[in-house]
Design a protein around this motif. Structure first.
Motif, PDB file in Angstrom:
ATOM      1  N   ASP A 353       0.869  -1.180   0.000  1.00 37.98           N
ATOM      2  CA  ASP A 353       0.000   0.000   0.000  1.00 37.98           C
ATOM      3  C   ASP A 353       0.902   1.226   0.000  1.00 37.98           C
ATOM      4  O   ASP A 353       1.381   1.669   1.040  1.00 37.98           O
ATOM      5  CB  ASP A 353      -0.907  -0.014   1.233  1.00 37.98           C
ATOM      6  CG  ASP A 353      -1.928   1.116   1.216  1.00 37.98           C
ATOM      7  OD1 ASP A 353      -1.769   2.051   0.411  1.00 37.98           O
ATOM      8  OD2 ASP A 353      -2.872   1.071   2.027  1.00 37.98           O
ATOM      9  N   THR A 354       1.123   1.779  -1.160  1.00 38.84           N
ATOM     10  CA  THR A 354       2.030   2.924  -1.287  1.00 38.84           C
ATOM     11  C   THR A 354       1.388   4.235  -0.850  1.00 38.84           C
ATOM     12  O   THR A 354       2.083   5.233  -0.671  1.00 38.84           O
ATOM     13  CB  THR A 354       2.519   3.050  -2.738  1.00 38.84           C
ATOM     14  OG1 THR A 354       1.382   3.143  -3.610  1.00 38.84           O
ATOM     15  CG2 THR A 354       3.347   1.836  -3.132  1.00 38.84           C
ATOM     16  N   GLN A 355       0.072   4.219  -0.652  1.00 41.74           N
ATOM     17  CA  GLN A 355      -0.618   5.436  -0.224  1.00 41.74           C
ATOM     18  C   GLN A 355      -0.708   5.533   1.300  1.00 41.74           C
ATOM     19  O   GLN A 355      -0.366   6.564   1.890  1.00 41.74           O
ATOM     20  CB  GLN A 355      -2.025   5.480  -0.813  1.00 41.74           C
ATOM     21  CG  GLN A 355      -2.812   6.733  -0.425  1.00 41.74           C
ATOM     22  CD  GLN A 355      -4.165   6.803  -1.089  1.00 41.74           C
ATOM     23  OE1 GLN A 355      -4.466   6.030  -1.997  1.00 41.74           O
ATOM     24  NE2 GLN A 355      -5.000   7.737  -0.639  1.00 41.74           N
ATOM     25  N   ASN A 356      -1.149   4.462   1.951  1.00 44.53           N
ATOM     26  CA  ASN A 356      -1.362   4.497   3.403  1.00 44.53           C
ATOM     27  C   ASN A 356      -0.322   3.714   4.199  1.00 44.53           C
ATOM     28  O   ASN A 356      -0.371   3.684   5.420  1.00 44.53           O
ATOM     29  CB  ASN A 356      -2.758   3.957   3.736  1.00 44.53           C
ATOM     30  CG  ASN A 356      -3.860   4.831   3.183  1.00 44.53           C
ATOM     31  OD1 ASN A 356      -3.806   6.052   3.303  1.00 44.53           O
ATOM     32  ND2 ASN A 356      -4.852   4.215   2.552  1.00 44.53           N
ATOM     33  N   GLY A 357       0.627   3.097   3.517  1.00 41.92           N
ATOM     34  CA  GLY A 357       1.698   2.389   4.206  1.00 41.92           C
ATOM     35  C   GLY A 357       1.390   0.932   4.470  1.00 41.92           C
ATOM     36  O   GLY A 357       0.248   0.476   4.371  1.00 41.92           O
ATOM     37  N   GLU A 358       2.443   0.171   4.803  1.00 45.71           N
ATOM     38  CA  GLU A 358       2.346  -1.257   5.107  1.00 45.71           C
ATOM     39  C   GLU A 358       1.803  -2.037   3.901  1.00 45.71           C
ATOM     40  O   GLU A 358       1.923  -1.591   2.767  1.00 45.71           O
ATOM     41  CB  GLU A 358       1.475  -1.480   6.365  1.00 45.71           C
ATOM     42  CG  GLU A 358       2.225  -2.075   7.557  1.00 45.71           C
ATOM     43  CD  GLU A 358       2.400  -3.591   7.478  1.00 45.71           C
ATOM     44  OE1 GLU A 358       1.848  -4.247   6.578  1.00 45.71           O
ATOM     45  OE2 GLU A 358       3.103  -4.132   8.354  1.00 45.71           O
ATOM     46  N   TRP A 359       1.260  -3.234   4.160  1.00 45.58           N
ATOM     47  CA  TRP A 359       0.685  -4.084   3.113  1.00 45.58           C
ATOM     48  C   TRP A 359      -0.820  -4.201   3.329  1.00 45.58           C
ATOM     49  O   TRP A 359      -1.293  -4.147   4.464  1.00 45.58           O
ATOM     50  CB  TRP A 359       1.295  -5.490   3.149  1.00 45.58           C
ATOM     51  CG  TRP A 359       2.749  -5.561   2.797  1.00 45.58           C
ATOM     52  CD1 TRP A 359       3.636  -4.526   2.688  1.00 45.58           C
ATOM     53  CD2 TRP A 359       3.501  -6.753   2.536  1.00 45.58           C
ATOM     54  NE1 TRP A 359       4.886  -4.989   2.357  1.00 45.58           N
ATOM     55  CE2 TRP A 359       4.828  -6.362   2.263  1.00 45.58           C
ATOM     56  CE3 TRP A 359       3.179  -8.104   2.489  1.00 45.58           C
ATOM     57  CZ2 TRP A 359       5.836  -7.278   1.961  1.00 45.58           C
ATOM     58  CZ3 TRP A 359       4.177  -9.030   2.191  1.00 45.58           C
ATOM     59  CH2 TRP A 359       5.496  -8.618   1.926  1.00 45.58           C
ATOM     60  N   PHE A 360      -1.535  -4.374   2.235  1.00 43.08           N
ATOM     61  CA  PHE A 360      -2.954  -4.684   2.356  1.00 43.08           C
ATOM     62  C   PHE A 360      -3.119  -6.036   3.055  1.00 43.08           C
ATOM     63  O   PHE A 360      -2.256  -6.914   2.939  1.00 43.08           O
ATOM     64  CB  PHE A 360      -3.623  -4.761   0.977  1.00 43.08           C
ATOM     65  CG  PHE A 360      -3.604  -3.463   0.222  1.00 43.08           C
ATOM     66  CD1 PHE A 360      -4.297  -2.352   0.694  1.00 43.08           C
ATOM     67  CD2 PHE A 360      -2.894  -3.346  -0.960  1.00 43.08           C
ATOM     68  CE1 PHE A 360      -4.285  -1.147  -0.017  1.00 43.08           C
ATOM     69  CE2 PHE A 360      -2.874  -2.156  -1.674  1.00 43.08           C
ATOM     70  CZ  PHE A 360      -3.561  -1.055  -1.187  1.00 43.08           C
ATOM     71  N   TRP A 361      -4.231  -6.206   3.733  1.00 40.12           N
ATOM     72  CA  TRP A 361      -4.535  -7.503   4.348  1.00 40.12           C
ATOM     73  C   TRP A 361      -4.575  -8.604   3.281  1.00 40.12           C
ATOM     74  O   TRP A 361      -4.016  -9.678   3.449  1.00 40.12           O
ATOM     75  CB  TRP A 361      -5.885  -7.409   5.065  1.00 40.12           C
ATOM     76  CG  TRP A 361      -6.340  -8.677   5.706  1.00 40.12           C
ATOM     77  CD1 TRP A 361      -6.873  -9.779   5.088  1.00 40.12           C
ATOM     78  CD2 TRP A 361      -6.314  -9.004   7.108  1.00 40.12           C
ATOM     79  NE1 TRP A 361      -7.187 -10.758   5.995  1.00 40.12           N
ATOM     80  CE2 TRP A 361      -6.855 -10.298   7.250  1.00 40.12           C
ATOM     81  CE3 TRP A 361      -5.906  -8.305   8.243  1.00 40.12           C
ATOM     82  CZ2 TRP A 361      -6.986 -10.926   8.487  1.00 40.12           C
ATOM     83  CZ3 TRP A 361      -6.044  -8.935   9.478  1.00 40.12           C
ATOM     84  CH2 TRP A 361      -6.567 -10.219   9.592  1.00 40.12           C
ATOM     85  N   SER A 362      -5.240  -8.294   2.173  1.00 45.36           N
ATOM     86  CA  SER A 362      -5.358  -9.266   1.083  1.00 45.36           C
ATOM     87  C   SER A 362      -5.846  -8.554  -0.171  1.00 45.36           C
ATOM     88  O   SER A 362      -6.312  -7.414  -0.121  1.00 45.36           O
ATOM     89  CB  SER A 362      -6.336 -10.393   1.451  1.00 45.36           C
ATOM     90  OG  SER A 362      -7.645  -9.886   1.652  1.00 45.36           O
ATOM     91  N   VAL A 363      -5.724  -9.250  -1.286  1.00 39.43           N
ATOM     92  CA  VAL A 363      -6.381  -8.821  -2.517  1.00 39.43           C
ATOM     93  C   VAL A 363      -7.168 -10.023  -3.046  1.00 39.43           C
ATOM     94  O   VAL A 363      -6.812 -11.178  -2.792  1.00 39.43           O
ATOM     95  CB  VAL A 363      -5.383  -8.314  -3.583  1.00 39.43           C
ATOM     96  CG1 VAL A 363      -4.670  -7.064  -3.103  1.00 39.43           C
ATOM     97  CG2 VAL A 363      -4.371  -9.397  -3.941  1.00 39.43           C
ATOM     98  N   ASP A 364      -8.243  -9.743  -3.786  1.00 39.76           N
ATOM     99  CA  ASP A 364      -9.055 -10.838  -4.299  1.00 39.76           C
ATOM    100  C   ASP A 364      -8.481 -11.365  -5.612  1.00 39.76           C
ATOM    101  O   ASP A 364      -7.409 -10.930  -6.065  1.00 39.76           O
ATOM    102  CB  ASP A 364     -10.525 -10.420  -4.433  1.00 39.76           C
ATOM    103  CG  ASP A 364     -10.753  -9.310  -5.464  1.00 39.76           C
ATOM    104  OD1 ASP A 364      -9.867  -9.087  -6.328  1.00 39.76           O
ATOM    105  OD2 ASP A 364     -11.810  -8.664  -5.402  1.00 39.76           O
ATOM    106  N   ASP A 365      -9.213 -12.296  -6.219  1.00 39.86           N
ATOM    107  CA  ASP A 365      -8.714 -12.955  -7.422  1.00 39.86           C
ATOM    108  C   ASP A 365      -8.572 -12.005  -8.604  1.00 39.86           C
ATOM    109  O   ASP A 365      -7.846 -12.289  -9.553  1.00 39.86           O
ATOM    110  CB  ASP A 365      -9.654 -14.113  -7.780  1.00 39.86           C
ATOM    111  CG  ASP A 365      -9.002 -15.135  -8.693  1.00 39.86           C
ATOM    112  OD1 ASP A 365      -7.763 -15.268  -8.640  1.00 39.86           O
ATOM    113  OD2 ASP A 365      -9.719 -15.809  -9.447  1.00 39.86           O
ATOM    114  N   GLN A 366      -9.259 -10.854  -8.517  1.00 42.04           N
ATOM    115  CA  GLN A 366      -9.142  -9.848  -9.575  1.00 42.04           C
ATOM    116  C   GLN A 366      -8.112  -8.762  -9.234  1.00 42.04           C
ATOM    117  O   GLN A 366      -7.935  -7.806  -9.987  1.00 42.04           O
ATOM    118  CB  GLN A 366     -10.498  -9.173  -9.827  1.00 42.04           C
ATOM    119  CG  GLN A 366     -11.514 -10.055 -10.554  1.00 42.04           C
ATOM    120  CD  GLN A 366     -12.072 -11.152  -9.667  1.00 42.04           C
ATOM    121  OE1 GLN A 366     -12.459 -10.897  -8.527  1.00 42.04           O
ATOM    122  NE2 GLN A 366     -12.095 -12.375 -10.173  1.00 42.04           N
TER     123      GLN A 366
END
Length: 401
Positions: A353-366
């Motif tokens: 997450d380059t906007q809010n920092g850290e990593w997203f929890w997850s991303v979906d299949d899309q």
């Protein structure tokens, strides 16, 4: 591009990402009003006021900052580790009966005093790492006390292994679940994996023969009881006598467990155990790569029956990188290294997450980021991704390139 240059570039990219992650936690997650770290930051990067604080988050913060300080000698990380250490002892440590409570409110008052074996295990992991990083002997004493409590209170002397949870005063509980999504079984793969992992780290700090014996017992339990001989996957939940109570496949735990089992075997320095575990570890990586990995190098979450949850969780992708690196080191087969490169490319393109920092929890299949799950929370910590980066940087730097 030759392999030496590839590795150097990979190490540099991962070092920069490690510092970016810890910059987020050092600046945005500090609780300047009530001490320690905030209990929750939502997906948009907003602190949630008065969120409770969990033992998992706080022990993992102590481990992460201690481990990074040990590798970098950066005094900021020492300061953050000190902060996490003090908060754990001030609020989570049970000063009457010992051990770590499960959850405190935003002011530090215990609100869930149950004592999960999993939580005590992460206490061992954190306190032993803080000792290795700082030489603080009090921290080693706390790690050893938690080891003694796990052996005295949680170990099943009849069937071996460890039960899931006890009350604050060490009594059996009807509901022993680690989280609402888990089965209410007396034993689980997850808890045993996260007892083996801290025992391995404690052995680095305290090479005790009884501790080594328990590590060897845990390795054997994984090979004989937890790894399914037919599928090559971990079984997840068990009765006391190790009767399997679940058909779920957790791809992330399979590939995480592969390298953690190998790490534990290496620390024992028992040649036959190491050779045996390497075969088990490679099988776990193989089944994850063949059954749970997409063509882009990402790893799906889990499978139940014929249904596959194809969300890409942050921690699964992080652990996949280490599992693949470990398999490459064992075999020197470039297929694993190529898998590692693809996994890292996927992470960089989709999870950061380059906007809010850290990593997203997850991303979906899309490839859509999960906007509902927290950036910081009871389970969302810098442990999986920071540890993966630390492991990979260290392993690459040890190679003759």
């Amino acid at each position: 591009m030759n392999r030496s240059h590839e590795l150097q570039l990979l190490s540099l990219e991962m070092q920069n990402e490690l510092f970016r992650i810890l910059d987020f936690w050092s600046k945005k997650a500090i609780d300047s009003e009530f001490g320690g770290f905030v209990g929750r930051i939502n997906a948009a990067g907003e602190v949630v006021p008065k969120a409770s604080k969990g033992a998992v988050l706080n022990t993992r913060l102590l481990w992460t900052f201690s481990a990074t300080y040990r590798k970098t000698s950066n005094e900021l990380y020492r300061t953050m580790a000190d902060r996490a250490y003090d908060y754990l002892l001030d609020y989570f440590w049970d000063k009457e009966d010992g051990g770590l409570f499960w959850e405190c409110d935003y002011q530090g008052k215990p609100i869930n005093t149950r004592k999960q074996a999993y939580g005590q295990g992460f206490g061992v992991y954190a306190f032993s790492e803080y000792f290795l990083a700082t030489g603080n002997k009090e921290s080693l004493a706390y790690a050893r006390e938690l080891f003694a409590l796990l052996e005295e209170k949680y170990r099943d002397p009849e069937f071996e292994g460890y039960i899931e949870a006890l009350s604050a005063d060490w009594q059996l509980m009807e509901d022993m679940r680690l989280s609402p999504k888990d089965a209410n079984s007396p034993k689980s793969m997850n808890t045993h994996l996260h007892i083996l992992e801290p025992y391995t780290n404690l052995y680095r700090a305290w090479p005790n023969e009884k501790l080594k014996e328990r590590i060897l017992v845990l390795i054997k339990l994984f090979q004989k009881r937890i790894i399914d001989p037919k599928t090559g996957h971990f079984n997840l939940f068990f009765d006391r006598n190790w009767t399997v109570q679940s058909e779920i496949v957790s791809y992330g735990h399979d590939i995480e467990g592969a390298w953690l089992l190998h790490e534990a075997a290496l620390e024992t320095d028992e040649t036959e155990v190491i050779q045996s575990v390497r075969q088990s570890a490679l099988k776990l990586v193989e089944v994850t790569s063949n059954e749970g990995t997409d063509t882009d190098g990402s790893v799906w979450y889990e499978k139940e029956g014929d249904q596959i949850d194809k969300d890409r969780h942050w921690w699964v992708q992080a652990e996949a990188m280490v599992g693949l690196m470990d398999a490459w080191e064992i075999t020197n087969d470039d297929w694993y290294f190529q898998g590692l490169q693809k996994a890292w490319e996927y992470i960089r393109a989709n999870l950061l997450d380059t906007q809010n920092g850290e990593w997203f929890w997850s991303v979906d299949d899309q490839g859509n980021p999960n906007a509902k799950e927290d950036k910081v929370g009871f389970w969302k910590c810098p442990y999986h991704n920071s540890r993966a980066l630390i492991e990979l940087i260290s392993r690459i730097n040890k190679l003759k390139i």
